[in-house]
Design an enzyme around this catalytic site. Structure first.
Site, mmCIF file in Angstrom:
data_model
loop_
_atom_site.group_PDB
_atom_site.id
_atom_site.type_symbol
_atom_site.label_atom_id
_atom_site.label_comp_id
_atom_site.label_asym_id
_atom_site.label_seq_id
_atom_site.Cartn_x
_atom_site.Cartn_y
_atom_site.Cartn_z
ATOM 1 N N GLY A 155 2.863 10.857 0.277
ATOM 2 C CA GLY A 155 2.950 10.465 -1.129
ATOM 3 C C GLY A 155 4.360 10.177 -1.615
ATOM 4 O O GLY A 155 4.605 10.096 -2.817
ATOM 5 N N GLY A 213 -3.630 8.109 2.357
ATOM 6 C CA GLY A 213 -3.909 8.704 1.059
ATOM 7 C C GLY A 213 -3.907 7.653 -0.028
ATOM 8 O O GLY A 213 -4.893 6.936 -0.237
ATOM 9 N N GLY A 214 -2.781 7.519 -0.713
ATOM 10 C CA GLY A 214 -2.681 6.650 -1.885
ATOM 11 C C GLY A 214 -3.227 5.244 -1.665
ATOM 12 O O GLY A 214 -3.970 4.718 -2.500
ATOM 13 N N ASN A 230 -8.221 9.164 2.779
ATOM 14 C CA ASN A 230 -8.344 10.475 2.141
ATOM 15 C C ASN A 230 -8.103 10.275 0.646
ATOM 16 O O ASN A 230 -6.962 10.104 0.220
ATOM 17 C CB ASN A 230 -7.295 11.416 2.754
ATOM 18 C CG ASN A 230 -7.219 12.751 2.042
ATOM 19 O OD1 ASN A 230 -8.063 13.069 1.212
ATOM 20 N ND2 ASN A 230 -6.200 13.537 2.375
ATOM 21 N N TRP A 231 -9.186 10.269 -0.113
ATOM 22 C CA TRP A 231 -9.055 9.994 -1.557
ATOM 23 C C TRP A 231 -8.481 11.191 -2.303
ATOM 24 O O TRP A 231 -8.143 11.078 -3.483
ATOM 25 C CB TRP A 231 -10.411 9.634 -2.149
ATOM 26 C CG TRP A 231 -10.973 8.301 -1.711
ATOM 27 C CD1 TRP A 231 -10.443 7.431 -0.775
ATOM 28 C CD2 TRP A 231 -12.167 7.675 -2.201
ATOM 29 N NE1 TRP A 231 -11.240 6.320 -0.659
ATOM 30 C CE2 TRP A 231 -12.305 6.434 -1.518
ATOM 31 C CE3 TRP A 231 -13.126 8.037 -3.143
ATOM 32 C CZ2 TRP A 231 -13.377 5.565 -1.770
ATOM 33 C CZ3 TRP A 231 -14.199 7.167 -3.388
ATOM 34 C CH2 TRP A 231 -14.313 5.947 -2.711
ATOM 35 N N GLU A 276 1.032 14.405 10.190
ATOM 36 C CA GLU A 276 1.439 14.036 8.840
ATOM 37 C C GLU A 276 2.663 14.851 8.432
ATOM 38 O O GLU A 276 2.530 15.988 7.955
ATOM 39 C CB GLU A 276 0.308 14.335 7.850
ATOM 40 C CG GLU A 276 -0.942 13.538 8.102
ATOM 41 C CD GLU A 276 -1.742 13.380 6.813
ATOM 42 O OE1 GLU A 276 -1.981 12.242 6.438
ATOM 43 O OE2 GLU A 276 -2.085 14.394 6.188
#
Ligand code: PGA
Length: 258
Positions: A183, A242-243, A15-16, A177
């Protein structure tokens, strides 16, 4: 290897979020696609299935970059309606038209920043299904909810409200999540993830067609360094990243860790 759905490799979705311009986005997607053409099997001996969810602005460019590779394209959100007067929104059939196979719905950043409730998330998932897309439905508790011992209750009611009629293993992936792990570099203890995933598995089995085979992802600070441990947990069938999905080396290392 932990218990999980019956067949197939892990599903690793990147997931950018709101990151990437054309140059770096295409370079990143090209590198991931290149890896996927000659992948390294995970510890399970099976090659992971990869999905890239770039921002909507890059769907076409990333779709072109991964065309012909085993990497699938996904979007980060969709509108519940199939078309109409909704300025700035994107309908699920438009995503399908661009070659998307997946769409994330109910990510905690949308639940928080855009006040999306379970009913809206369910309507988006239903729209995704109608358009032939696989919905990645996100659930997860906040830190305060976990501290109050409410994690299972919160996740249970999110599942109850966010999974639409007709959800099945074929059209729905569930991502757990915990909000406080996104993050932050913090991840729950493996036992806590196992408890929630076991709970989600039982709910999915009761509520969804073929729910015992629905893929359950863990998301929240998944990195190359912790991926093997996280992906070995029972009923963790993959990861929403994510990251670490913004770096081809990290993302593919996660894929190789399953
Ligand atoms: P993170 O994000 O991997 O950067 O923690 C995960 C997500 O929000 O899907």
């Amino acid at each position: 290897m932990g218990k999980g759905k019956a067949v197939g490799g892990k599903l690793i979705a990147g997931n950018w979020k709101m990151n990437g311009l054309r140059g770096d986005g295409v370079a990143l997607a090209t590198a991931v696609a290149e890896w996927a053409r000659h992948p390294v099997a995970g510890r399970s001996g099976v090659v992971a299935e990869l999905v890239i969810c770039p921002p909507a602005t890059l769907l076409t460019a990333v779709g072109d970059a991964i065309a012909g590779s085993p990497v699938a394209l996904g979007a980060q959100d969709c509108h519940p309606a199939s078309k109409g007067a909704h300025t700035g929104d994107i309908a699920a059939p438009m995503l399908a038209d661009l070659g998307c196979r997946y769409v994330i719905v109910g990510h905690s950043e949308r639940r928080q920043n855009h006040r999306e409730d379970n009913g809206l998330v369910a309507a988006k998932a239903r729209a995704a299904h109608t358009a032939g897309l696989i919905a990645i439905v996100c659930v997860g508790e906040t830190e305060a909810e976990r501290d109050r011992g409410e994690a299972l209750t919160v996740v249970g009611s999110q599942l109850e409200g966010s999974l639409p009629e007709g959800a099945s293993a074929a059209n729905t992936v569930i991502a757990y999540e915990p909000v406080w792990a996104i993050g932050t570099g913090r991840v729950p203890k493996p036992g806590d993830i196992a408890e929630i995933h076991d709970f989600i598995r039982r709910r999915a089995t009761n509520r969804m067609t073929e729910g015992a085979n629905t893929r359950l992802l863990y998301g929240g600070s998944v990195k190359a360094e912790n991926a093997a441990e996280l992906l070995a947990i029972d009923h963790v069938d993959g990861a929403l990243v994510g990251g670490a999905s913004l770096d081809a080396g990290s993302f593919t290392a996660i894929a190789a860790a399953g």
